[in-house]
Design an enzyme around this catalytic site. Structure first.
Site, short mmCIF file in Angstrom:
data_model
loop_
_atom_site.label_atom_id
_atom_site.label_comp_id
_atom_site.label_asym_id
_atom_site.label_seq_id
_atom_site.Cartn_x
_atom_site.Cartn_y
_atom_site.Cartn_z
CG ASP A 18 26.33 76.56 42.94
OD1 ASP A 18 27.24 75.84 43.41
OD2 ASP A 18 26.52 77.37 42.02
CB SER A 32 33.29 79.27 62.72
OG SER A 32 33.49 77.91 62.48
CG ASP A 130 25.01 94.04 48.92
OD1 ASP A 130 23.84 93.72 48.67
OD2 ASP A 130 25.41 95.22 48.96
CG ASN A 131 28.94 90.26 52.39
OD1 ASN A 131 29.64 90.74 51.50
ND2 ASN A 131 28.79 90.85 53.57
CG ASP A 300 32.62 80.04 36.81
OD1 ASP A 300 33.86 79.91 36.79
OD2 ASP A 300 31.91 79.66 37.76
#
Length: 345
Positions: A18, A32, A130-131, A300
């Site tokens: 990640d 996009s 927060d996204n 998870d």
């Protein structure tokens, strides 16, 4: 409490690095991306990964659903180290080296199949407020080969050492034959084989693979949207999550010494557990919405907590308690990360 030794918990899945960074709206627009989404990378996203690293301050976290869960289970257990074993495929590159280092820091015994056809899989986590918008590029993770790794004697010995097995449904898109080999071993030796529905698209487009593994599944995890997709594909003719859990519990099973357990989470609503003779419900831990930083790793983490209980042979209600605790810790932090030690009694 049973004594816990190394390699008792075995996981196999897609190891992804990640790459998390706080970005701006221009970056999202350029590629996009929606602010809050999970997608698989397409050609137009190829340059995104390099640009993210060059332009923004990034943090690296070893990711991928199964690897996250094994890591959380290890964190909950603490000692000894290397209770969790993990298999998956990476590339011979810088990101692969980071994944190895991060797994070692989490005290997980990771044995990667390393190949140079494809680079290490990555997941870009583009954070705005927060996204977070997630873009996954499986790459090497998609190249796992049973005969090149799982079948090797030294690796198969690690599989045999385990007594609890966990594979996320995402791996059904990569190597069904590897999953079946592990599942059949668990079934023949009366050990616990656990799996996760993982995503609606697994229930829809990989249902044949999923149903080949289903007779070996002792513990099935999923969330409410995955349960709904599963019920629809299996013609259960109900949208009631308790009924879906009951019907999934009753599907044919090879090892009759163990009755299947089905565990469905529903975000902030109660967790449902179906056993052969009853349905139990468990309220989740309350949390102030403003303390929630990132719900992405919650599923998870839930599984990781539950697995930590199974490995220690705790009663099922204690496994759920550990699962709820882990998820509650993880959603307060960015990515599937955790403090040094759990505060769980």
């Amino acid at each position: 409490m049973s004594s816990v030794s190394s390699n008792l918990l075995f996981g196999m899945g897609n190891p992804l690095l990640d790459i998390c960074a706080v970005v701006d709206k221009d970056f999202l627009d350029k590629y996009s991306l929606k602010p809050n989404d999970q997608i698989l990378a397409e050609d137009k996203h190829k340059a995104l990964f390099d640009e993210l690293v060059k332009k923004f301050k990034v943090e690296y976290h070893a990711g991928g659903a199964t690897q996250n869960s094994i890591k959380i289970a290890q964190w909950m257990i603490q000692e000894p180290h290397k209770v969790g074993t993990f298999f998956g495929c990476i590339g011979k590159d810088k990101f692969g080296e980071i994944l190895k280092q991060k797994a070692a820091e989490a005290h997980v015994d990771a044995h990667y199949y390393e190949q140079d056809q494809e680079p290490t899989g990555t997941c870009a986590a583009c954070i705005t407020g927060d996204n977070r918008s997630l873009v996954a590029n499986l790459a090497a993770a998609n190249c796992y080969k049973k005969e090149k790794h799982l079948d090797l004697e030294k690796n198969w010995e690690l599989v045999e050492k385990a007594k609890v097995y966990y594979i996320a449904g995402f791996f059904l898109t990569v190597s069904l034959e590897s999953i079946l080999k592990v599942a059949k071993h668990a079934s023949e030796k009366n050990k616990l084989f656990c799996m996760n529905l993982s995503a609606p698209f697994i229930c829809q487009f990989f249902k044949d693979n999923l149903m080949q593994v289903m007779p070996y599944i002792d513990v099935l995890f999923g969330n409410e949207s995955e349960a709904a997709a599963f019920a629809k594909e299996q013609d259960f003719e109900t949208k009631d999550i308790k009924e879906i859990a009951k019907k999934a519990q009753a599907l044919p099973k090879v090892n009759t010494k163990r009755q299947r357990i089905v565990v469905f989470t529903q975000g902030k609503d109660e967790t449902i557990m179906a056993l052969s003779d009853k349905i139990e419900t468990f309220p989740v831990l309350k949390i102030d919405p403003k303390d929630i930083v990132d719900t992405n790793g919650a599923g998870d983490a839930f599984v990781g907590g539950f697995l930590s209980g199974l490995v220690q042979e705790k009663p099922l209600d204690q496994c759920v308690r550990a699962a709820h605790y882990s998820a509650n810790v993880i959603i307060r932090r960015a990515g599937c990360t955790f403090p040094e030690k759990p505060d769980f009694k």
